[in-house]
Design a protein around this motif. Structure first.
Motif, PDB file in Angstrom:
ATOM      1  N   CYS A 147      -5.169   6.034  -1.775  1.00  0.00           N
ATOM      2  CA  CYS A 147      -3.711   5.946  -1.736  1.00  0.00           C
ATOM      3  C   CYS A 147      -3.256   4.498  -1.898  1.00  0.00           C
ATOM      4  CB  CYS A 147      -3.174   6.504  -0.421  1.00  0.00           C
ATOM      5  SG  CYS A 147      -3.565   8.247  -0.146  1.00  0.00           S
ATOM      6  N   ALA A 148      -3.926   3.577  -1.213  1.00  0.00           N
ATOM      7  CA  ALA A 148      -3.565   2.163  -1.305  1.00  0.00           C
ATOM      8  C   ALA A 148      -3.715   1.664  -2.743  1.00  0.00           C
ATOM      9  CB  ALA A 148      -4.422   1.333  -0.355  1.00  0.00           C
ATOM     10  N   SER A 149      -4.805   2.032  -3.388  1.00  0.00           N
ATOM     11  CA  SER A 149      -5.023   1.624  -4.792  1.00  0.00           C
ATOM     12  C   SER A 149      -3.938   2.188  -5.695  1.00  0.00           C
ATOM     13  CB  SER A 149      -6.390   2.115  -5.283  1.00  0.00           C
ATOM     14  OG  SER A 149      -7.416   1.522  -4.556  1.00  0.00           O
ATOM     15  N   ASP A 150      -3.612   3.458  -5.492  1.00  0.00           N
ATOM     16  CA  ASP A 150      -2.577   4.089  -6.314  1.00  0.00           C
ATOM     17  C   ASP A 150      -1.222   3.420  -6.125  1.00  0.00           C
ATOM     18  OD1 ASP A 150      -4.302   5.943  -7.455  1.00  0.00           O
ATOM     19  OD2 ASP A 150      -3.923   7.452  -5.922  1.00  0.00           O
ATOM     20  N   TYR A 151      -0.889   3.089  -4.889  1.00  0.00           N
ATOM     21  CA  TYR A 151       0.404   2.463  -4.629  1.00  0.00           C
ATOM     22  C   TYR A 151       0.480   1.049  -5.199  1.00  0.00           C
ATOM     23  CZ  TYR A 151       2.839   6.154  -2.245  1.00  0.00           C
ATOM     24  OH  TYR A 151       3.508   7.318  -1.986  1.00  0.00           O
ATOM     25  N   LYS A 152      -0.627   0.326  -5.194  1.00  0.00           N
ATOM     26  CA  LYS A 152      -0.638  -1.002  -5.824  1.00  0.00           C
ATOM     27  C   LYS A 152      -0.353  -0.880  -7.314  1.00  0.00           C
ATOM     28  CE  LYS A 152      -3.810  -3.128  -2.555  1.00  0.00           C
ATOM     29  NZ  LYS A 152      -5.200  -3.532  -2.312  1.00  0.00           N
ATOM     30  N   LEU A 153      -1.025   0.081  -7.959  1.00  0.00           N
ATOM     31  CA  LEU A 153      -0.784   0.313  -9.386  1.00  0.00           C
ATOM     32  C   LEU A 153       0.650   0.751  -9.642  1.00  0.00           C
ATOM     33  CD1 LEU A 153      -4.039   2.182 -10.461  1.00  0.00           C
ATOM     34  CD2 LEU A 153      -3.295  -0.085 -11.202  1.00  0.00           C
ATOM     35  N   MET A 154       1.147   1.603  -8.776  1.00  0.00           N
ATOM     36  CA  MET A 154       2.509   2.106  -8.904  1.00  0.00           C
ATOM     37  C   MET A 154       3.511   0.953  -8.880  1.00  0.00           C
ATOM     38  SD  MET A 154       4.324   4.816  -6.319  1.00  0.00           S
ATOM     39  CE  MET A 154       2.784   5.627  -6.023  1.00  0.00           C
ATOM     40  N   ILE A 155       3.333   0.041  -7.936  1.00  0.00           N
ATOM     41  CA  ILE A 155       4.255  -1.082  -7.777  1.00  0.00           C
ATOM     42  C   ILE A 155       4.176  -2.018  -8.977  1.00  0.00           C
ATOM     43  CG2 ILE A 155       4.719  -3.159  -6.398  1.00  0.00           C
ATOM     44  CD1 ILE A 155       3.626  -1.443  -3.954  1.00  0.00           C
ATOM     45  N   GLU A 156       2.965  -2.418  -9.325  1.00  0.00           N
ATOM     46  CA  GLU A 156       2.792  -3.443 -10.352  1.00  0.00           C
ATOM     47  C   GLU A 156       2.907  -2.893 -11.774  1.00  0.00           C
ATOM     48  OE1 GLU A 156      -0.980  -5.155  -9.358  1.00  0.00           O
ATOM     49  OE2 GLU A 156      -0.285  -5.722  -7.346  1.00  0.00           O
ATOM     50  N   ASP A 157       2.152  -1.855 -12.051  1.00  0.00           N
ATOM     51  CA  ASP A 157       2.057  -1.370 -13.428  1.00  0.00           C
ATOM     52  C   ASP A 157       3.141  -0.362 -13.802  1.00  0.00           C
ATOM     53  OD1 ASP A 157      -0.188  -2.942 -13.544  1.00  0.00           O
ATOM     54  OD2 ASP A 157      -1.617  -1.284 -13.439  1.00  0.00           O
ATOM     55  N   ASP A 158       3.361   0.614 -12.936  1.00  0.00           N
ATOM     56  CA  ASP A 158       4.280   1.688 -13.298  1.00  0.00           C
ATOM     57  C   ASP A 158       5.749   1.261 -13.153  1.00  0.00           C
ATOM     58  OD1 ASP A 158       2.061   3.299 -13.844  1.00  0.00           O
ATOM     59  OD2 ASP A 158       1.995   4.074 -11.807  1.00  0.00           O
ATOM     60  N   PHE A 159       6.206   1.070 -11.935  1.00  0.00           N
ATOM     61  CA  PHE A 159       7.610   0.710 -11.748  1.00  0.00           C
ATOM     62  C   PHE A 159       7.894  -0.717 -12.221  1.00  0.00           C
ATOM     63  CE2 PHE A 159       7.271   4.009  -8.254  1.00  0.00           C
ATOM     64  CZ  PHE A 159       7.881   5.001  -9.011  1.00  0.00           C
ATOM     65  N   GLY A 160       6.958  -1.629 -11.959  1.00  0.00           N
ATOM     66  CA  GLY A 160       7.119  -2.995 -12.456  1.00  0.00           C
ATOM     67  C   GLY A 160       7.118  -3.028 -13.977  1.00  0.00           C
ATOM     68  N   GLY A 161       6.210  -2.262 -14.574  1.00  0.00           N
ATOM     69  CA  GLY A 161       6.156  -2.168 -16.031  1.00  0.00           C
ATOM     70  C   GLY A 161       7.401  -1.530 -16.614  1.00  0.00           C
ATOM     71  N   ALA A 162       7.945  -0.548 -15.911  1.00  0.00           N
ATOM     72  CA  ALA A 162       9.177   0.102 -16.382  1.00  0.00           C
ATOM     73  C   ALA A 162      10.332  -0.902 -16.416  1.00  0.00           C
ATOM     74  CB  ALA A 162       9.519   1.293 -15.490  1.00  0.00           C
ATOM     75  N   LYS A 163      10.400  -1.770 -15.409  1.00  0.00           N
ATOM     76  CA  LYS A 163      11.451  -2.801 -15.408  1.00  0.00           C
ATOM     77  C   LYS A 163      11.303  -3.733 -16.611  1.00  0.00           C
ATOM     78  CE  LYS A 163      13.045  -4.954 -11.913  1.00  0.00           C
ATOM     79  NZ  LYS A 163      13.233  -5.764 -10.717  1.00  0.00           N
ATOM     80  N   LYS A 164      10.073  -4.115 -16.913  1.00  0.00           N
ATOM     81  CA  LYS A 164       9.842  -4.993 -18.067  1.00  0.00           C
ATOM     82  C   LYS A 164      10.242  -4.294 -19.363  1.00  0.00           C
ATOM     83  CE  LYS A 164       6.143  -7.556 -15.868  1.00  0.00           C
ATOM     84  NZ  LYS A 164       4.700  -7.663 -15.700  1.00  0.00           N
ATOM     85  N   LYS A 165       9.873  -3.020 -19.477  1.00  0.00           N
ATOM     86  CA  LYS A 165      10.223  -2.276 -20.689  1.00  0.00           C
ATOM     87  C   LYS A 165      11.742  -2.108 -20.819  1.00  0.00           C
ATOM     88  CE  LYS A 165       6.185  -1.658 -22.438  1.00  0.00           C
ATOM     89  NZ  LYS A 165       5.840  -2.350 -23.691  1.00  0.00           N
ATOM     90  N   LEU A 166      12.436  -1.952 -19.698  1.00  0.00           N
ATOM     91  CA  LEU A 166      13.905  -1.892 -19.751  1.00  0.00           C
ATOM     92  C   LEU A 166      14.458  -3.174 -20.332  1.00  0.00           C
ATOM     93  CD1 LEU A 166      15.406  -0.330 -16.490  1.00  0.00           C
ATOM     94  CD2 LEU A 166      15.578   0.519 -18.815  1.00  0.00           C
TER      95      LEU A 166
END
Length: 175
Positions: free
Chosen positions: A98-117
């Motif tokens: 869960c901790a690994s998934d949440y780190k990825l979620m913060i940095e890659d998924d939601f963080g990446g979505a902000k960059k793509k916006l």
């Protein structure tokens, strides 16, 4: 002799009317955007709970705010995971996924979505927001075989809804 006290009062009235009109327009932006979203009942309270939403100029601005909310929620959950791991040795290994998934979620998924916006790559941003809401919670809950689920089950559910909502808001941005 001219009465000059009328002018400051007139300007104050004019400014108040402009501020009120701006709030009405912003309320309409939130309401109209949420009507087209994944979950109307969840959308408006989320935006209204964040004071930045009243100043959003467009749907893209609302999407950025929502992604910040997603990142904040995921960060709070990651912190809760760390506390649970520290308090119970049995949970340390179970929650490591869960901790690994949440780190990825913060940095890659939601963080990446902000960059793509910011790059105006809306389809990619929507896809990353969806992954953020789906990947972590599903993988995390998958490590628990009993019917109770993980000790962060409600948090997983919340972030899943936030990710789906973010995706639906991003897809409303005109290309």
């Amino acid at each position: 002799m001219e009465n000059k006290t009328l002018y400051p009062w007139a300007w104050t009235t004019f400014l108040l009317i402009c501020m009120f009109a701006n709030q009405v327009v912003q309320a309409d932006l939130i309401t109209e955007t949420c009507k087209k979203s994944y979950s109307v009942s969840m959308c408006e309270p989320i935006f209204r709970s964040d004071p930045r939403s009243a100043g959003a100029k467009d749907v893209k601005g609302l999407a950025k705010i929502l992604l910040d909310i997603c990142i904040g929620n995921a960060t709070e959950t990651l912190n809760a995971i760390k506390k649970l791991q520290a308090s119970d040795p049995n949970l340390e290994q179970l929650l490591s996924r869960c901790a690994s998934d949440y780190k990825l979620m913060i940095e890659d998924d939601f963080g990446g979505a902000k960059k793509k916006l910011d790059e105006n790559a809306y389809k990619e941003a929507a896809k990353l927001a969806f992954y953020g809401g789906a990947r972590g919670p599903v993988d995390c809950e998958g490590t628990y075989k009993d019917k109770k689920g993980s000790p962060i089950r409600q948090r997983n559910t919340d972030i899943a809804y936030l990710g789906l909502l973010a995706r639906s808001i991003i897809l409303l941005i005109p290309s």
